[in-house]
Motif scaffolding. Structure first.
Motif, PDB file in Angstrom:
ATOM      1  N   ALA A  59      17.458  58.371  43.587  1.00 34.60           N
ATOM      2  CA  ALA A  59      18.115  57.379  44.332  1.00 34.60           C
ATOM      3  C   ALA A  59      19.403  57.726  44.776  1.00 34.60           C
ATOM      4  O   ALA A  59      20.072  58.550  44.304  1.00 34.60           O
ATOM      5  CB  ALA A  59      18.225  56.181  43.346  1.00 34.60           C
ATOM      6  N   VAL A  60      19.845  57.324  45.747  1.00 37.80           N
ATOM      7  CA  VAL A  60      21.123  57.553  46.524  1.00 37.80           C
ATOM      8  C   VAL A  60      22.043  56.260  46.808  1.00 37.80           C
ATOM      9  O   VAL A  60      21.339  55.315  47.613  1.00 37.80           O
ATOM     10  CB  VAL A  60      20.782  58.390  47.689  1.00 37.80           C
ATOM     11  N   ARG A  61      23.273  56.380  46.569  1.00 33.18           N
ATOM     12  CA  ARG A  61      24.028  55.330  47.011  1.00 33.18           C
ATOM     13  C   ARG A  61      24.806  55.574  48.197  1.00 33.18           C
ATOM     14  O   ARG A  61      25.155  56.620  48.633  1.00 33.18           O
ATOM     15  CB  ARG A  61      25.273  55.208  45.942  1.00 33.18           C
ATOM     16  N   ILE A  62      24.715  54.804  49.241  1.00 31.45           N
ATOM     17  CA  ILE A  62      25.188  54.733  50.513  1.00 31.45           C
ATOM     18  C   ILE A  62      26.531  53.869  50.823  1.00 31.45           C
ATOM     19  O   ILE A  62      26.292  52.623  50.619  1.00 31.45           O
ATOM     20  CB  ILE A  62      24.103  54.355  51.642  1.00 31.45           C
ATOM     21  N   ARG A  63      27.426  54.488  51.376  1.00 33.94           N
ATOM     22  CA  ARG A  63      28.590  53.576  51.959  1.00 33.94           C
ATOM     23  C   ARG A  63      28.828  53.854  53.275  1.00 33.94           C
ATOM     24  O   ARG A  63      28.975  54.934  53.594  1.00 33.94           O
ATOM     25  CB  ARG A  63      29.967  54.021  51.061  1.00 33.94           C
ATOM     26  N   ASN A  64      28.759  52.668  54.054  1.00 24.58           N
ATOM     27  CA  ASN A  64      28.921  52.950  55.474  1.00 24.58           C
ATOM     28  C   ASN A  64      30.391  52.049  55.807  1.00 24.58           C
ATOM     29  O   ASN A  64      30.574  51.244  55.640  1.00 24.58           O
ATOM     30  CB  ASN A  64      27.800  51.895  56.153  1.00 24.58           C
ATOM     31  N   ILE A  65      31.036  53.201  56.412  1.00 24.84           N
ATOM     32  CA  ILE A  65      32.326  53.195  56.830  1.00 24.84           C
ATOM     33  C   ILE A  65      32.179  52.854  58.419  1.00 24.84           C
ATOM     34  O   ILE A  65      31.869  53.822  59.128  1.00 24.84           O
ATOM     35  CB  ILE A  65      33.167  54.395  56.509  1.00 24.84           C
ATOM     36  N   GLY A  66      32.276  51.628  58.712  1.00 24.94           N
ATOM     37  CA  GLY A  66      32.214  51.214  60.151  1.00 24.94           C
ATOM     38  C   GLY A  66      33.361  51.011  60.732  1.00 24.94           C
ATOM     39  O   GLY A  66      34.611  51.488  60.346  1.00 24.94           O
ATOM     40  N   CYS A  67      33.385  50.615  61.968  1.00 29.66           N
ATOM     41  CA  CYS A  67      34.528  50.327  62.873  1.00 29.66           C
ATOM     42  C   CYS A  67      35.064  48.924  62.272  1.00 29.66           C
ATOM     43  O   CYS A  67      34.686  47.741  62.829  1.00 29.66           O
ATOM     44  CB  CYS A  67      34.203  50.380  64.158  1.00 29.66           C
ATOM     45  N   GLY A  68      36.026  49.011  61.183  1.00 30.72           N
ATOM     46  CA  GLY A  68      36.612  47.684  60.768  1.00 30.72           C
ATOM     47  C   GLY A  68      35.874  47.161  59.994  1.00 30.72           C
ATOM     48  O   GLY A  68      36.319  45.892  59.217  1.00 30.72           O
ATOM     49  N   THR A  69      34.722  47.762  59.447  1.00 33.80           N
ATOM     50  CA  THR A  69      33.851  47.122  58.266  1.00 33.80           C
ATOM     51  C   THR A  69      33.574  48.214  57.318  1.00 33.80           C
ATOM     52  O   THR A  69      33.432  49.364  57.449  1.00 33.80           O
ATOM     53  CB  THR A  69      32.551  46.580  58.743  1.00 33.80           C
ATOM     54  N   LEU A  70      33.149  47.721  56.042  1.00 32.88           N
ATOM     55  CA  LEU A  70      32.661  48.524  55.008  1.00 32.88           C
ATOM     56  C   LEU A  70      31.515  48.003  54.288  1.00 32.88           C
ATOM     57  O   LEU A  70      31.627  46.897  53.733  1.00 32.88           O
ATOM     58  CB  LEU A  70      33.894  48.793  53.945  1.00 32.88           C
ATOM     59  N   SER A  71      30.200  48.534  54.328  1.00 33.81           N
ATOM     60  CA  SER A  71      29.212  47.879  53.270  1.00 33.81           C
ATOM     61  C   SER A  71      28.412  48.971  52.548  1.00 33.81           C
ATOM     62  O   SER A  71      28.843  50.175  52.724  1.00 33.81           O
ATOM     63  CB  SER A  71      28.399  47.538  54.540  1.00 33.81           C
ATOM     64  N   THR A  72      27.828  48.590  51.673  1.00 32.45           N
ATOM     65  CA  THR A  72      26.895  49.417  50.670  1.00 32.45           C
ATOM     66  C   THR A  72      25.676  49.163  50.803  1.00 32.45           C
ATOM     67  O   THR A  72      25.174  47.947  51.146  1.00 32.45           O
ATOM     68  CB  THR A  72      27.543  49.255  49.202  1.00 32.45           C
ATOM     69  N   GLY A  73      24.878  50.288  50.589  1.00 29.24           N
ATOM     70  CA  GLY A  73      23.478  50.025  50.429  1.00 29.24           C
ATOM     71  C   GLY A  73      22.783  51.474  49.531  1.00 29.24           C
ATOM     72  O   GLY A  73      23.688  52.039  48.827  1.00 29.24           O
ATOM     73  N   GLN A  97      28.949  57.550  53.389  1.00 27.03           N
ATOM     74  CA  GLN A  97      29.307  58.418  52.348  1.00 27.03           C
ATOM     75  C   GLN A  97      28.104  58.423  51.470  1.00 27.03           C
ATOM     76  O   GLN A  97      27.515  57.085  50.986  1.00 27.03           O
ATOM     77  CB  GLN A  97      30.375  57.828  51.856  1.00 27.03           C
ATOM     78  N   LEU A  98      27.661  59.477  50.999  1.00 25.21           N
ATOM     79  CA  LEU A  98      26.433  59.291  50.209  1.00 25.21           C
ATOM     80  C   LEU A  98      26.650  59.801  48.898  1.00 25.21           C
ATOM     81  O   LEU A  98      27.486  60.959  48.871  1.00 25.21           O
ATOM     82  CB  LEU A  98      25.245  60.410  50.500  1.00 25.21           C
ATOM     83  N   SER A  99      26.003  59.514  47.531  1.00 30.00           N
ATOM     84  CA  SER A  99      26.558  59.981  46.301  1.00 30.00           C
ATOM     85  C   SER A  99      25.149  59.837  45.555  1.00 30.00           C
ATOM     86  O   SER A  99      24.410  58.816  45.812  1.00 30.00           O
ATOM     87  CB  SER A  99      27.326  59.249  45.584  1.00 30.00           C
ATOM     88  N   THR A 100      25.010  60.853  44.579  1.00 30.81           N
ATOM     89  CA  THR A 100      23.703  60.994  43.810  1.00 30.81           C
ATOM     90  C   THR A 100      23.772  60.029  42.511  1.00 30.81           C
ATOM     91  O   THR A 100      24.858  59.656  42.179  1.00 30.81           O
ATOM     92  CB  THR A 100      23.035  62.350  43.565  1.00 30.81           C
ATOM     93  N   TYR A 101      22.725  60.178  41.830  1.00 34.14           N
ATOM     94  CA  TYR A 101      22.790  59.577  40.475  1.00 34.14           C
ATOM     95  C   TYR A 101      23.766  59.851  39.560  1.00 34.14           C
ATOM     96  O   TYR A 101      24.331  59.359  38.711  1.00 34.14           O
ATOM     97  CB  TYR A 101      21.376  59.730  39.707  1.00 34.14           C
ATOM     98  N   ASP A 102      24.258  61.333  39.765  1.00 34.54           N
ATOM     99  CA  ASP A 102      25.124  61.989  38.789  1.00 34.54           C
ATOM    100  C   ASP A 102      26.596  61.905  39.314  1.00 34.54           C
ATOM    101  O   ASP A 102      27.435  62.709  38.899  1.00 34.54           O
ATOM    102  CB  ASP A 102      24.791  63.370  38.243  1.00 34.54           C
ATOM    103  N   GLY A 103      26.743  61.258  40.478  1.00 38.45           N
ATOM    104  CA  GLY A 103      28.024  61.137  40.832  1.00 38.45           C
ATOM    105  C   GLY A 103      28.338  62.294  42.249  1.00 38.45           C
ATOM    106  O   GLY A 103      29.561  62.238  42.533  1.00 38.45           O
ATOM    107  N   ARG A 104      27.426  63.015  42.110  1.00 31.19           N
ATOM    108  CA  ARG A 104      27.854  64.076  43.391  1.00 31.19           C
ATOM    109  C   ARG A 104      27.776  63.539  44.905  1.00 31.19           C
ATOM    110  O   ARG A 104      26.829  62.808  45.275  1.00 31.19           O
ATOM    111  CB  ARG A 104      26.757  65.188  42.969  1.00 31.19           C
TER     112      ARG A 104
END
Length: 240
Positions: A59-73, A97-104
């Motif tokens: 599983a991977v956590r995704i943070r989308n740094i948009g143009c004036g927005t911030l969302s997660t998935g 921005q992607l991060s793995t189960y162990d915070g990498r």
């Protein structure tokens, strides 16, 4: 005279010291630590040495740094340098921005989105920890499923439920049939893998309704789109 000298010596020894303090108060027993330990995610078996199973490791956590927005998935590894998520998770992005189960942290190289279904592919610079197997067939109504992702962009979570129905996609009618489950999901769960009892991917979460039911792109659709390179179009960073 000797007695007088003894008294003077005693005064010299004690004049530079304060009185001994009284005994300390009893140690309280009802104090809670300010930094509570985090609960280890529920496991479904096949633990690795670090206490996480293969489903959690992919599983991977995704943070989308948009143009004036911030969302997660959420997303999951397809192979060492490819992950699957939703189109809406990576759309209108200036950086992922992607991060793995162990915070990498994992560097994102490029993203491609599908026009037909709410699916996207992200290529990574760094290797992903683990990749699951894609099931050969969609689950049947009544089958038990597990969802692994990062609801609200927070801790890795594993929830379970069952397939309730197969119906026409309420958001993209041209997609065809999608699955409905009662496995709990939240904002940020979009792109989570849906797994069968053997840990194989049987779908991808992409939406939730007001009744708490989640909608899933079935693995048959995912497979057919992965087999056709034209299904995914490279995205460009948003401007602004």
């Amino acid at each position: 005279m000797r007695r007088r000298l003894a008294v003077v010596a005693l005064l010299v020894l004690t004049s530079g010291c304060s009185l001994l303090p009284g005994p300390p108060a009893p140690v309280p027993t009802d104090v809670m630590p300010t930094d509570l330990p985090q609960q280890t995610p529920t496991s479904s078996g096949n633990l690795s040495p670090d206490g996480f199973d293969s489903a959690q490791r992919m599983a991977v956590r995704i943070r989308n740094i948009g143009c004036g927005t911030l969302s997660t998935g959420s997303g999951f590894a397809l192979d060492d340098h490819t992950l699957v998520t939703n189109r809406h998770v990576v759309s209108d992005s200036s950086a992922l921005q992607l991060s793995t189960y162990d915070g990498r942290d994992i560097g994102a190289a490029a993203a491609s989105t599908a026009a037909l279904a709410d699916l996207a592919i992200v290529r990574t610079d760094d290797a992903l920890p683990a990749a699951p197997e894609l099931a050969s067939a969609d689950p049947a109504v009544g089958d038990q499923v597990t969802v692994v992702g990062y609801p609200l962009g927070r801790a890795l979570t594993v929830t379970t439920g069952q397939v309730l129905a197969s119906q026409t996609d309420p958001l993209n009618a041209n997609l065809g049939a999608v699955l409905v489950t009662d496995a709990p999901v939240e904002h940020g769960s979009s792109g989570s893998a849906v797994l069968d009892s053997d840990g194989r991917v049987v779908g991808v979460v992409y939406a939730k309704d007001s009744n708490g039911h989640s909608f899933v792109v079935p693995v048959s659709t995912l497979r057919s789109m992965l087999d056709d390179e034209a299904s995914f179009t490279p995205t460009a960073p948003c401007a602004g």
